[in-house]
Design a protein around this motif. Sequence first.
Motif, PDB file in Angstrom:
ATOM      1  N   MET A 143      -6.481  -6.561   8.356  1.00  0.00           N
ATOM      2  CA  MET A 143      -6.507  -5.143   7.995  1.00  0.00           C
ATOM      3  C   MET A 143      -6.518  -4.970   6.474  1.00  0.00           C
ATOM      4  O   MET A 143      -7.204  -4.087   5.951  1.00  0.00           O
ATOM      5  N   ALA A 144      -5.773  -5.808   5.774  1.00  0.00           N
ATOM      6  CA  ALA A 144      -5.751  -5.742   4.309  1.00  0.00           C
ATOM      7  C   ALA A 144      -7.100  -6.134   3.727  1.00  0.00           C
ATOM      8  O   ALA A 144      -7.538  -5.570   2.720  1.00  0.00           O
ATOM      9  N   LEU A 145      -7.779  -7.084   4.367  1.00  0.00           N
ATOM     10  CA  LEU A 145      -9.102  -7.489   3.900  1.00  0.00           C
ATOM     11  C   LEU A 145     -10.097  -6.341   4.041  1.00  0.00           C
ATOM     12  O   LEU A 145     -10.892  -6.080   3.126  1.00  0.00           O
ATOM     13  N   VAL A 146     -10.045  -5.649   5.165  1.00  0.00           N
ATOM     14  CA  VAL A 146     -10.929  -4.495   5.360  1.00  0.00           C
ATOM     15  C   VAL A 146     -10.608  -3.398   4.340  1.00  0.00           C
ATOM     16  O   VAL A 146     -11.513  -2.792   3.749  1.00  0.00           O
ATOM     17  N   LEU A 172      -5.768  -6.492  -5.581  1.00  0.00           N
ATOM     18  CA  LEU A 172      -5.887  -5.417  -4.588  1.00  0.00           C
ATOM     19  C   LEU A 172      -5.490  -5.916  -3.204  1.00  0.00           C
ATOM     20  O   LEU A 172      -4.788  -5.224  -2.466  1.00  0.00           O
ATOM     21  N   PHE A 173      -5.958  -7.112  -2.840  1.00  0.00           N
ATOM     22  CA  PHE A 173      -5.625  -7.654  -1.537  1.00  0.00           C
ATOM     23  C   PHE A 173      -4.119  -7.864  -1.391  1.00  0.00           C
ATOM     24  O   PHE A 173      -3.528  -7.485  -0.380  1.00  0.00           O
ATOM     25  N   ILE A 174      -3.499  -8.433  -2.392  1.00  0.00           N
ATOM     26  CA  ILE A 174      -2.058  -8.692  -2.333  1.00  0.00           C
ATOM     27  C   ILE A 174      -1.277  -7.377  -2.263  1.00  0.00           C
ATOM     28  O   ILE A 174      -0.303  -7.261  -1.513  1.00  0.00           O
ATOM     29  N   THR A 175      -1.720  -6.381  -3.013  1.00  0.00           N
ATOM     30  CA  THR A 175      -1.043  -5.087  -2.998  1.00  0.00           C
ATOM     31  C   THR A 175      -1.166  -4.400  -1.638  1.00  0.00           C
ATOM     32  O   THR A 175      -0.171  -3.910  -1.079  1.00  0.00           O
ATOM     33  N   GLY A 190       0.840  -6.340   0.991  1.00  0.00           N
ATOM     34  CA  GLY A 190       2.266  -6.087   0.834  1.00  0.00           C
ATOM     35  C   GLY A 190       2.674  -4.725   1.354  1.00  0.00           C
ATOM     36  O   GLY A 190       3.711  -4.574   2.004  1.00  0.00           O
ATOM     37  N   LEU A 191       1.847  -3.713   1.089  1.00  0.00           N
ATOM     38  CA  LEU A 191       2.158  -2.376   1.596  1.00  0.00           C
ATOM     39  C   LEU A 191       2.074  -2.333   3.123  1.00  0.00           C
ATOM     40  O   LEU A 191       2.897  -1.680   3.777  1.00  0.00           O
ATOM     41  N   LEU A 192       1.101  -3.007   3.706  1.00  0.00           N
ATOM     42  CA  LEU A 192       0.991  -3.040   5.163  1.00  0.00           C
ATOM     43  C   LEU A 192       2.178  -3.755   5.800  1.00  0.00           C
ATOM     44  O   LEU A 192       2.723  -3.287   6.799  1.00  0.00           O
ATOM     45  N   THR A 193       2.579  -4.880   5.241  1.00  0.00           N
ATOM     46  CA  THR A 193       3.711  -5.608   5.819  1.00  0.00           C
ATOM     47  C   THR A 193       5.015  -4.850   5.623  1.00  0.00           C
ATOM     48  O   THR A 193       5.947  -5.012   6.408  1.00  0.00           O
ATOM     49  N   LEU A 194       5.069  -4.015   4.620  1.00  0.00           N
ATOM     50  CA  LEU A 194       6.297  -3.264   4.361  1.00  0.00           C
ATOM     51  C   LEU A 194       6.418  -2.042   5.265  1.00  0.00           C
ATOM     52  O   LEU A 194       7.494  -1.761   5.786  1.00  0.00           O
ATOM     53  N   TYR A 195       5.315  -1.303   5.460  1.00  0.00           N
ATOM     54  CA  TYR A 195       5.414  -0.004   6.111  1.00  0.00           C
ATOM     55  C   TYR A 195       4.948   0.046   7.559  1.00  0.00           C
ATOM     56  O   TYR A 195       5.448   0.864   8.313  1.00  0.00           O
TER      57      TYR A 195
END
Length: 71
Positions: free
Chosen positions: A21-24, A52-55, A58-63
């Motif tokens: 999902m982060a890659l997309v 951008l990918f790491i950010t 990280g937001l996806l894994t957090l929220y």
Amino acid sequence: MTQDVNFWGVLIPGLVVLAAMALVGTIATIRLLFATRLSRIFTYRPLIELALFITIYGLLTLYLPLNGFLP
């Protein structure tokens, strides 16, 4: 922590799903930067893409696990 996702009998780790999902999201953001010509202000494109990918990851894994999207 996110749990495994059952994809037609194949268990995929939840973090791998979030990475996809982060890659997309990263690809969409990069295309938006190129469409608005904001990518010209950055000097080293691969570093910006990685950041951008790491950010986004990280937001996806957090929220997302907090919202109940992934069990």
